[in-house]
Design a protein around this motif. Structure first.
Motif, PDB file in Angstrom:
ATOM      1  N   LEU A 145      51.445  -2.323  33.063  1.00 54.98           N
ATOM      2  CA  LEU A 145      50.699  -2.576  34.086  1.00 54.98           C
ATOM      3  C   LEU A 145      51.215  -1.827  35.369  1.00 54.98           C
ATOM      4  N   ALA A 146      52.601  -1.719  35.680  1.00 50.28           N
ATOM      5  CA  ALA A 146      52.983  -1.088  36.762  1.00 50.28           C
ATOM      6  C   ALA A 146      52.898   0.383  36.761  1.00 50.28           C
ATOM      7  N   VAL A 147      53.154   1.057  35.590  1.00 47.70           N
ATOM      8  CA  VAL A 147      52.836   2.273  35.258  1.00 47.70           C
ATOM      9  C   VAL A 147      51.381   2.834  35.412  1.00 47.70           C
ATOM     10  N   ASN A 148      50.563   2.072  34.591  1.00 41.70           N
ATOM     11  CA  ASN A 148      49.093   2.320  34.698  1.00 41.70           C
ATOM     12  C   ASN A 148      48.576   2.089  36.212  1.00 41.70           C
ATOM     13  N   LEU A 149      49.143   1.173  37.021  1.00 41.41           N
ATOM     14  CA  LEU A 149      48.671   1.223  38.409  1.00 41.41           C
ATOM     15  C   LEU A 149      48.896   2.381  39.156  1.00 41.41           C
ATOM     16  N   VAL A 150      50.219   2.846  39.021  1.00 42.58           N
ATOM     17  CA  VAL A 150      50.579   4.004  39.412  1.00 42.58           C
ATOM     18  C   VAL A 150      49.557   5.112  39.228  1.00 42.58           C
TER      19      VAL A 150
ATOM     20  N   SER B 166      45.672   9.396  40.055  1.00 50.15           N
ATOM     21  CA  SER B 166      44.437  10.186  39.531  1.00 50.15           C
ATOM     22  C   SER B 166      43.316  10.328  40.643  1.00 50.15           C
ATOM     23  N   LEU B 167      43.289   9.044  41.337  1.00 51.85           N
ATOM     24  CA  LEU B 167      42.338   9.051  42.400  1.00 51.85           C
ATOM     25  C   LEU B 167      42.868  10.380  43.559  1.00 51.85           C
ATOM     26  N   LEU B 168      44.098  10.313  43.839  1.00 47.42           N
ATOM     27  CA  LEU B 168      44.413  11.399  44.669  1.00 47.42           C
ATOM     28  C   LEU B 168      44.369  12.493  44.301  1.00 47.42           C
ATOM     29  N   GLY B 169      44.564  12.856  42.893  1.00 53.09           N
ATOM     30  CA  GLY B 169      44.439  14.169  42.564  1.00 53.09           C
ATOM     31  C   GLY B 169      42.731  14.582  42.837  1.00 53.09           C
ATOM     32  N   TRP B 170      41.753  13.990  42.523  1.00 55.03           N
ATOM     33  CA  TRP B 170      40.548  14.128  42.575  1.00 55.03           C
ATOM     34  C   TRP B 170      40.338  14.551  44.000  1.00 55.03           C
ATOM     35  N   VAL B 171      40.492  13.609  44.802  1.00 56.84           N
ATOM     36  CA  VAL B 171      40.439  13.728  46.552  1.00 56.84           C
ATOM     37  C   VAL B 171      40.985  15.183  46.947  1.00 56.84           C
ATOM     38  N   GLY B 172      42.057  15.423  46.513  1.00 57.80           N
ATOM     39  CA  GLY B 172      43.102  16.633  46.732  1.00 57.80           C
ATOM     40  C   GLY B 172      42.253  17.926  46.261  1.00 57.80           C
ATOM     41  N   PHE B 173      41.953  18.015  44.984  1.00 56.99           N
ATOM     42  CA  PHE B 173      41.270  19.113  44.655  1.00 56.99           C
ATOM     43  C   PHE B 173      39.823  19.311  44.997  1.00 56.99           C
ATOM     44  N   ALA B 174      39.112  18.233  45.548  1.00 60.69           N
ATOM     45  CA  ALA B 174      37.879  18.487  46.119  1.00 60.69           C
ATOM     46  C   ALA B 174      38.155  19.152  47.647  1.00 60.69           C
ATOM     47  N   ILE B 175      38.898  18.713  48.309  1.00 61.39           N
ATOM     48  CA  ILE B 175      39.550  19.180  49.507  1.00 61.39           C
ATOM     49  C   ILE B 175      39.826  20.773  49.372  1.00 61.39           C
ATOM     50  N   ILE B 176      40.761  21.080  48.474  1.00 61.72           N
ATOM     51  CA  ILE B 176      41.205  22.309  48.295  1.00 61.72           C
ATOM     52  C   ILE B 176      39.971  23.291  47.922  1.00 61.72           C
ATOM     53  N   ALA B 177      39.363  22.714  46.839  1.00 64.67           N
ATOM     54  CA  ALA B 177      38.048  23.490  46.387  1.00 64.67           C
ATOM     55  C   ALA B 177      37.058  23.777  47.637  1.00 64.67           C
TER      56      ALA B 177
END
Length: 301
Positions: free
Chosen positions: A115-120, A125-136
Motif C-alpha cells: 500500500l505505501a509504495v503504491n500510494l507514493v 505519476s500525477l506530479l509527472g503528468w503535471v510537470g511534463f504538461a508545464i514544460i511542454a
C-alpha cells in the motif's frame, strides 16, 4: 558602463557608474527589488529566461524530484519494489524506479507492491503528468514565438544638412522572411542634476513602413521643437543621454506581431557623420543588400 567623474553643476558631481537602460539584446538593465514572486509567475519566468538557463532548470528539477522520491522509496523499503537489480545499491534501484514512474516509461521489469509504495507511485505519476504538461507548454511557447533578428547600426549619427542637423540610425532584417506594417518610436532619456531620468519623445521624419525589404534609416530633425535643440556633444555626456528605440511590425511567416528594442548611449553617437550606401544593383538589376555595410559611416567636413 560609464565611470569617470562628471560635473553636473550646482556643486554636484557624479562619480558612480551608470549602465545603459536597454542592453544590446533588447533586454532592460533593471533589477527589481521588493516584488513578490508567486507560483503562477513561474511560467512567465520560464518563458523569458535564456535557453541555457531553461535547460539547466529542467535538468535540475528532473534530478531533484527523482532524488526526493528515491529517498521516499528507500524509506518505504526497497524490498517492496519487485524486479530490482541486485548488482546495484538499493538507493540506485529506488532512483531508477522513480525515473520510470515519473516519466511513465514502465519497462515492465520493476513494479511496486504494498500500500505505501503504491500510494507514493500514485502521487509521483500525477506530479509527472503535471510537470511534463508545464514544460511542454513552455517549450512550445518559446518555439512558436517569432524570433526577431533585426540588425541595428553600431552607431547613430548626427548629420548636418540644409542648415538643420538630423539624428539618424538604421536597421535591417537579418532574416529572409517578410516583415510588414513596421512602426518605430524613439525616445531620448537624459538625467538631471538630481540623477532623475527624464524622457522625451523624438518625432521621426518617417515613423512607419508598409514593407521592410531593405535597410531603414530613421531620422529625427533637430529643430526648435526637438529636445536635442542647442544641445552639444558634451551636454549629452554630462546628462548621460541615451536614445531608446522601439520597433513593432508584423511577421508574415508566423502571422504574429513582433517587437524589437535597442538603444544608443551618448558615446555611441557620431557627430558630423553620415551613413554609406548599404546596397547595390548587380548586372541583372537585382538589388544586393550587404548587411556588413550597414554600420559604415563617413565623416562630413
Amino acid at each position: 558602463m560609464f565611470g569617470r567623474t562628471i560635473d553636473l553643476g550646482l556643486g554636484r558631481k557624479y562619480t558612480g557608474k551608470t549602465k545603459r537602460l536597454i542592453n544590446k539584446d533588447g533586454s532592460f538593465n533593471i533589477v527589481k527589488r521588493g516584488r513578490e514572486m508567486r507560483l503562477y509567475d513561474t511560467y512567465q519566468y520560464l518563458s523569458r529566461v535564456s535557453t541555457e538557463r531553461l535547460a539547466l532548470f529542467i535538468l535540475a528539477t528532473y534530478l531533484l524530484i527523482n532524488l526526493l522520491f528515491a529517498f521516499v522509496y528507500v524509506w518505504c523499503g526497497v524490498e517492496n519494489l519487485r524486479g530490482t537489480d541486485p548488482s546495484l545499491y538499493p538507493f540506485l534501484n529506488a532512483f531508477f524506479f522513480s525515473v520510470q514512474t515519473f516519466t511513465t516509461v514502465g519497462y515492465g521489469v520493476m513494479a511496486p507492491q504494498g500500500l505505501a509504495v503504491n500510494l507514493v507511485v500514485t502521487l509521483e505519476s500525477l506530479l509527472g503528468w503535471v510537470g511534463f504538461a508545464i514544460i511542454a507548454g513552455v517549450v512550445f511557447s518559446r518555439f512558436s514565438k517569432p524570433n526577431v533578428r533585426i540588425l541595428y547600426s553600431n552607431n547613430a549619427v548626427i548629420t548636418p544638412g540644409n542648415g538643420v542637423n538630423r539624428l539618424q540610425f538604421r536597421l535591417a532584417n537579418k532574416r529572409n522572411n517578410v516583415l510588414m506594417e513596421m512602426e518605430a518610436r524613439v525616445m531620448l532619456m537624459m538625467q538631471d542634476v538630481h540623477y532623475d531620468r527624464h524622457y522625451y519623445n523624438l518625432k521621426l521624419e518617417q515613423s512607419s513602413l508598409h514593407f521592410f525589404p531593405l535597410d531603414w534609416t530613421l531620422a529625427h530633425q533637430i529643430d526648435q521643437d526637438s529636445p536635442l535643440y542647442n544641445i552639444g556633444q558634451q551636454q549629452l555626456e554630462e546628462r548621460r543621454a541615451e536614445v531608446l528605440i522601439s520597433i513593432k511590425g508584423f511577421d508574415e511567416t508566423f502571422g504574429q506581431v513582433i517587437h524589437s528594442r535597442f538603444s544608443y548611449t551618448f558615446d555611441e553617437i557620431l557627430w558630423n557623420a553620415r551613413f554609406k550606401k548599404a546596397y547595390d544593383t548587380d548586372a541583372e538589376g537585382e538589388i544586393i543588400l550587404n548587411l556588413t555595410r550597414l554600420h559604415e559611416t563617413e565623416r562630413i567636413n
